[in-house]
Design a protein around this motif. Structure first.
Motif, PDB file in Angstrom:
ATOM      1  N   ALA A  85       0.839  -1.203   0.000  1.00 16.06           N
ATOM      2  CA  ALA A  85       0.000   0.000   0.000  1.00 16.06           C
ATOM      3  C   ALA A  85       0.869   1.246   0.000  1.00 16.06           C
ATOM      4  O   ALA A  85       0.578   2.224  -0.699  1.00 16.06           O
ATOM      5  N   ARG A  86       1.941   1.234   0.759  1.00 17.62           N
ATOM      6  CA  ARG A  86       2.851   2.380   0.805  1.00 17.62           C
ATOM      7  C   ARG A  86       3.464   2.611  -0.579  1.00 17.62           C
ATOM      8  O   ARG A  86       3.545   3.748  -1.040  1.00 17.62           O
ATOM      9  N   ALA A  87       3.859   1.552  -1.252  1.00 20.17           N
ATOM     10  CA  ALA A  87       4.437   1.672  -2.595  1.00 20.17           C
ATOM     11  C   ALA A  87       3.407   2.216  -3.587  1.00 20.17           C
ATOM     12  O   ALA A  87       3.732   3.072  -4.423  1.00 20.17           O
ATOM     13  N   ARG A  88       2.155   1.742  -3.487  1.00 22.46           N
ATOM     14  CA  ARG A  88       1.094   2.262  -4.375  1.00 22.46           C
ATOM     15  C   ARG A  88       0.878   3.749  -4.131  1.00 22.46           C
ATOM     16  O   ARG A  88       0.745   4.532  -5.075  1.00 22.46           O
ATOM     17  N   LEU A  89       0.867   4.155  -2.869  1.00 25.35           N
ATOM     18  CA  LEU A  89       0.672   5.560  -2.549  1.00 25.35           C
ATOM     19  C   LEU A  89       1.808   6.408  -3.114  1.00 25.35           C
ATOM     20  O   LEU A  89       1.574   7.472  -3.677  1.00 25.35           O
ATOM     21  N   HIS A  90       3.032   5.916  -2.995  1.00 23.87           N
ATOM     22  CA  HIS A  90       4.181   6.659  -3.536  1.00 23.87           C
ATOM     23  C   HIS A  90       4.103   6.784  -5.060  1.00 23.87           C
ATOM     24  O   HIS A  90       4.557   7.783  -5.621  1.00 23.87           O
ATOM     25  N   ARG A  91       3.520   5.783  -5.725  1.00 23.27           N
ATOM     26  CA  ARG A  91       3.341   5.880  -7.181  1.00 23.27           C
ATOM     27  C   ARG A  91       2.255   6.883  -7.548  1.00 23.27           C
ATOM     28  O   ARG A  91       2.310   7.517  -8.594  1.00 23.27           O
ATOM     29  N   LEU A  92       1.270   7.042  -6.679  1.00 27.76           N
ATOM     30  CA  LEU A  92       0.145   7.936  -6.959  1.00 27.76           C
ATOM     31  C   LEU A  92       0.473   9.409  -6.723  1.00 27.76           C
ATOM     32  O   LEU A  92      -0.065  10.281  -7.395  1.00 27.76           O
ATOM     33  N   THR A  93       1.323   9.680  -5.731  1.00 24.59           N
ATOM     34  CA  THR A  93       1.594  11.070  -5.365  1.00 24.59           C
ATOM     35  C   THR A  93       3.001  11.219  -4.803  1.00 24.59           C
ATOM     36  O   THR A  93       3.467  10.333  -4.076  1.00 24.59           O
ATOM     37  N   PRO A  94       3.664  12.329  -5.116  1.00 21.17           N
ATOM     38  CA  PRO A  94       4.982  12.573  -4.541  1.00 21.17           C
ATOM     39  C   PRO A  94       4.902  13.053  -3.086  1.00 21.17           C
ATOM     40  O   PRO A  94       5.915  13.093  -2.402  1.00 21.17           O
ATOM     41  N   VAL A  95       3.721  13.396  -2.630  1.00 22.72           N
ATOM     42  CA  VAL A  95       3.540  13.878  -1.261  1.00 22.72           C
ATOM     43  C   VAL A  95       3.450  12.668  -0.332  1.00 22.72           C
ATOM     44  O   VAL A  95       2.531  11.872  -0.440  1.00 22.72           O
ATOM     45  N   ALA A  96       4.395  12.538   0.552  1.00 25.60           N
ATOM     46  CA  ALA A  96       4.446  11.403   1.468  1.00 25.60           C
ATOM     47  C   ALA A  96       3.668  11.731   2.732  1.00 25.60           C
ATOM     48  O   ALA A  96       4.234  11.988   3.789  1.00 25.60           O
ATOM     49  N   ALA A  97       2.328  11.754   2.597  1.00 22.07           N
ATOM     50  CA  ALA A  97       1.488  12.129   3.734  1.00 22.07           C
ATOM     51  C   ALA A  97       0.184  11.345   3.709  1.00 22.07           C
ATOM     52  O   ALA A  97      -0.301  10.939   2.654  1.00 22.07           O
TER      53      ALA A  97
END
Length: 79
Positions: A38-50
């Protein structure tokens, strides 16, 4: 499909979850602290790590709650 990327230690994730439930919105929740995929998918979706981050039909529709968010990796520290 609505997806909520969050953290169990982030109070703003709780706010967004409660609002979605109040609005009777169906969603799938991912805890990025315990789910590396899930963390990897989120990083692919947005550069904002929040978190919290809401994704609808593959597109980011919101980051944070009322202008507040928690940084990934230090989600217990609101920003």
């Amino acid at each position: 499909m609505l997806e909520l990327y969050g953290s169990s230690s982030c109070p703003y994730t709780t706010e967004v979850r409660e609002q979605l439930e109040w609005d009777k919105r169906e969603y799938v929740e991912y805890d990025v602290d315990g789910d590396a995929d899930a963390r990897a998918r989120l990083h692919r979706l947005t550069p904002v790590a929040a978190v919290p981050t809401l994704v609808e039909n593959g597109a980011v529709v919101a980051i944070g709650s009322q202008g507040r968010s928690c940084a990934i990796g230090s989600a217990s520290r609101p920003s």
